[in-house]
Structures are given as C-alpha cells and as structure tokens.
Design an enzyme around this catalytic site. Structure first.
Site, short mmCIF file in Angstrom:
data_model
loop_
_atom_site.label_atom_id
_atom_site.label_comp_id
_atom_site.label_asym_id
_atom_site.label_seq_id
_atom_site.Cartn_x
_atom_site.Cartn_y
_atom_site.Cartn_z
N HIS A 193 -42.14 1.51 -2.02
CA HIS A 193 -41.60 2.70 -1.40
C HIS A 193 -42.29 3.91 -2.05
CE1 HIS A 193 -38.48 0.05 0.02
NE2 HIS A 193 -37.70 1.01 0.47
N GLU A 196 -40.92 8.83 0.44
CA GLU A 196 -39.67 8.95 1.22
C GLU A 196 -39.04 10.29 0.82
OE1 GLU A 196 -36.57 6.11 0.18
OE2 GLU A 196 -35.51 6.42 2.09
N ASP A 274 -34.87 -0.55 7.65
CA ASP A 274 -34.47 -0.19 6.28
C ASP A 274 -33.11 -0.82 5.92
OD1 ASP A 274 -35.04 0.96 3.84
OD2 ASP A 274 -34.60 3.02 4.44
N ASP A 275 -32.01 -0.12 6.23
CA ASP A 275 -30.67 -0.61 5.88
C ASP A 275 -29.78 -0.46 7.12
OD1 ASP A 275 -31.00 -0.89 2.83
OD2 ASP A 275 -31.74 1.14 3.25
N1 ADE Z 1 -32.99 0.61 -1.27
C1 ADE Z 1 -32.44 0.33 -0.08
N2 ADE Z 1 -32.81 1.23 0.83
C2 ADE Z 1 -33.66 2.10 0.21
C3 ADE Z 1 -34.39 3.24 0.61
N3 ADE Z 1 -34.36 3.71 1.86
N4 ADE Z 1 -35.14 3.87 -0.31
C4 ADE Z 1 -35.18 3.44 -1.56
N5 ADE Z 1 -34.51 2.36 -1.99
C5 ADE Z 1 -33.76 1.70 -1.12
ZN ZN Z 2 -36.36 0.86 2.08
#
Ligand code: ADE
Ligand code: ZN
Length: 331
Positions: A193, A196, A274-275
């Site tokens: 990552h 972001e 992502d989540d």
């Molecule tokens: N862990 C889970 N989702 C994340 C995200 N978007 N950025 C960084 N760590 C994460």
């Molecule tokens: Zn992520």
C-alpha cells in the site's frame, strides 16, 4: 447489479478481514463467546461513518476479535469467494493480516490453515483461482514484520506474496527494505500500500527500495507528474479501490475520483474493493460505482477488467484463458 459489474475480472486488493460483515461479527461473537462493544448489527453499521484511514482501522481491528478458530477463517474466506464469484471474479489475490491475529493470541497456523482450506477449494467450488498475500502492519515496525515473515516461512505458509498495510503516514516503505529483500530472495511476489494517504514519495520508495510489482491504491501519485510518467512507462499496476477512497475521504465524491484521468493517462489501473463489508460494496459495486460516478462506458470497464488479468500473479495460459473469456463476454 448491472451487466458492467459482473464482467469477468480479477480482484487484486481485498483484505479478507475487511469482508467481515456485521452479521458475521455477531454470529461469530456468539459462537466464540466474545463480548462486543456494540449493541447489535445496526449499532455496528452506524459506526461505518469514517473520517479517515485511522478511524476505519480502529473499528476494523476491533471487529476482528471474533475470529478465533480455523473454521472462522475458512467461513470468512468462503463467504467472500461465493460473493466474488457471483460478481464475475475469476481470480482473487487475497490479503490477510497475520500480526493482527497473532497479537490476540490466535496462532498463525489457525489463520493460515483456515484461509488456505477455503482457497484450496475455490476452483472446485466457485470456479475461481486464488492466492494469499500476507501483509505486514507497518505501524508495528520492521522488526515485527521480520519476525512474522520468519514464522510464515517456518509454517510453510502457502502464500504467493507479501504486502504492507495499516496506518501509512509516518511509516515509509523504506523501513521495510530488509524483509522485502528476503521475500524477493525466496521468490515471493511483492506489493505494498502506498499513496493512499501517504505522499507520492512513498510510491517511489515502494518501487525503488522494496521493488514492488504493484502499488496498492497509489492515487496520490497523481500529484507528481514525473511519477505518473514512470508508472505509465513501466506499466506498474495500481490496485485502486474507489468506494474505499470515498469512504475514507481520500477523494471527496465518486464524481471527483481521478480514475478516468488515470486510465486516460495510460496507467495500468485496476478496480478492487479493499474492505467491502465496511465501504458499501464488493468489486462489482465498485465497477458500477465508477461506471455511474465518472461515466465510464463499456470499453473503459473492459479495459479495467483486462488490466486486472494482466496485473494478476498467474501464469500465461491461465491469463490467456481469462482474457479470452473477457473478450468473448457481451456487454
Ligand atoms: N488495512 C485494511 N484496509 C486498509 C487500507 N485501505 N489501507 C491500509 N491498510 C488497510
Ligand atoms: Zn487495502
């Protein structure tokens, strides 16, 4: 879900712990006798209003407390695979956070065996190929990452690569030079990552120092035209997560998301979730959201899907099979 959302695709940026739906949190809490600081599903969902990455991570780590046994991890992964396959995902590279579980006393073997049991059956059950990527929590520092890497190797964990996640700002990629060098030396794929919430410099470091093959997120690269030129020249894939970016306020509204400009500039952009349990949609919803929000037509969506197969860690013949399927898909 519109036809655009279900075109064949790969998902390359999905945290398995980020697929823990509110209902699962309560089901697993009751079967594992874990007490929760939330009254019910509605109360938990009401907390999905995030101000930034940090406010999300706090809830994300707290919900994980319900994941205790091998079957919890297997159930979580199976639920994701079922949902992803219904949204056209043919191949998934799945992140997990070993340190977040080990810190709670869950042995690494429980996590890895549960996840790999589900992934091992993904081809026969869901017609999907899949792989696991172990992410290090950058806010726990380089030594903890190295110790975790040693344990992953000692357990002969069936991982295809390593990644770097959690709080970004203040934890530049170069901190993790040694563990990435070791991972590369044993033939693992490397992603991280970067960009972001962190600056373009973190993206450069991930490329120059960690030698990653893909950047997860990377949207802040756009602030640096020379970096954009490099991403284009070297065709470094970015695993962009549009709904996540809006929910974590990396961008203001979906209409303002820079993904169209990124694609037009020639960056190898992919779309991912992502989540998804926390951000309002799985990968299909992310495709729909960019189609509606930035006005992508069918050709742009197919380009995103094509990029996802090109960026996947799969062999030539499997890639060709998926690309042929994409080329033959209508819509
Ligand atoms: N862990 C889970 N989702 C994340 C995200 N978007 N950025 C960084 N760590 C994460
Ligand atoms: Zn992520």
């Amino acid at each position: 879900m519109s036809g655009a959302a279900v075109i064949p695709k790969a998902e390359l940026h999905i945290h398995i712990e980020g697929t823990l739906e509110a209902e699962m949190v309560f089901d697993m809490a009751s079967r594992n006798r874990v007490s929760l600081p939330f009254a019910d599903v509605e109360d938990l969902r009401a907390r999905y209003a995030f101000s930034d990455l940090g406010s999300f991570l706090e809830l994300y780590y707290s919900c994980m407390a319900v994941l205790r046994r091998e079957e919890d991890f297997a159930d979580l992964a199976n639920a994701y695979l079922a949902r992803a396959s219904s949204e056209g995902v043919r191949h998934a590279e799945i992140f997990f956070d070993p340190q977040a579980h080990m810190a709670r006393g869950v042995p690494l073997g429980v996590v890895v065996d549960g996840l790999s049991a589900a992934l091992g059956a993904s081809a026969s059950r869901y017609g999907m190929s899949s792989g696991l990527i172990a992410c290090f929590l950058r806010d726990l520092g380089p030594q903890a990452a190295m110790d975790t890497f040693d344990q992953l190797l000692a357990h002969s964990s069936p991982i295809i690569g390593i990644g770097l996640d959690s709080a970004e700002v203040g934890y530049p990629p170069a901190m993790f030079t040694d563990v990435y060098a070791r991972a590369r030396a044993v033939g693992l794929h490397c992603v991280a990552h970067a960009g972001e919430e962190g600056p373009p410099e973190y993206v450069r470091q991930a490329l120059d120092v960690l030698h990653v093959e893909r950047i997860d997120h990377g949207v802040r690269s756009l602030e640096d035209p020379a970096l954009v030129a490099r991403l284009v020249d070297d065709q470094i894939p970015l695993t962009v997560c549009p709904l996540s970016n809006v929910r974590l306020k990396v961008v203001g509204r979906m209409e303002d998301h820079p993904i169209a400009g990124m694609l037009d500039a020639g960056i190898a952009v992919t779309v991912n979730s992502d989540d998804p349990a926390y951000f309002g949609g799985y990968v299909g919803e992310n495709y729909s959201a960019v189609a509606d929000g930035v006005g992508f037509d069918g050709e742009s969506l197919r380009k995103l899907a094509r990029n996802s197969f090109d960026a996947a860690f799969i062999d030539h013949s499997l890639r060709q099979r998926y690309v042929d399927e994409l080329d033959g898909a209508v819509g």
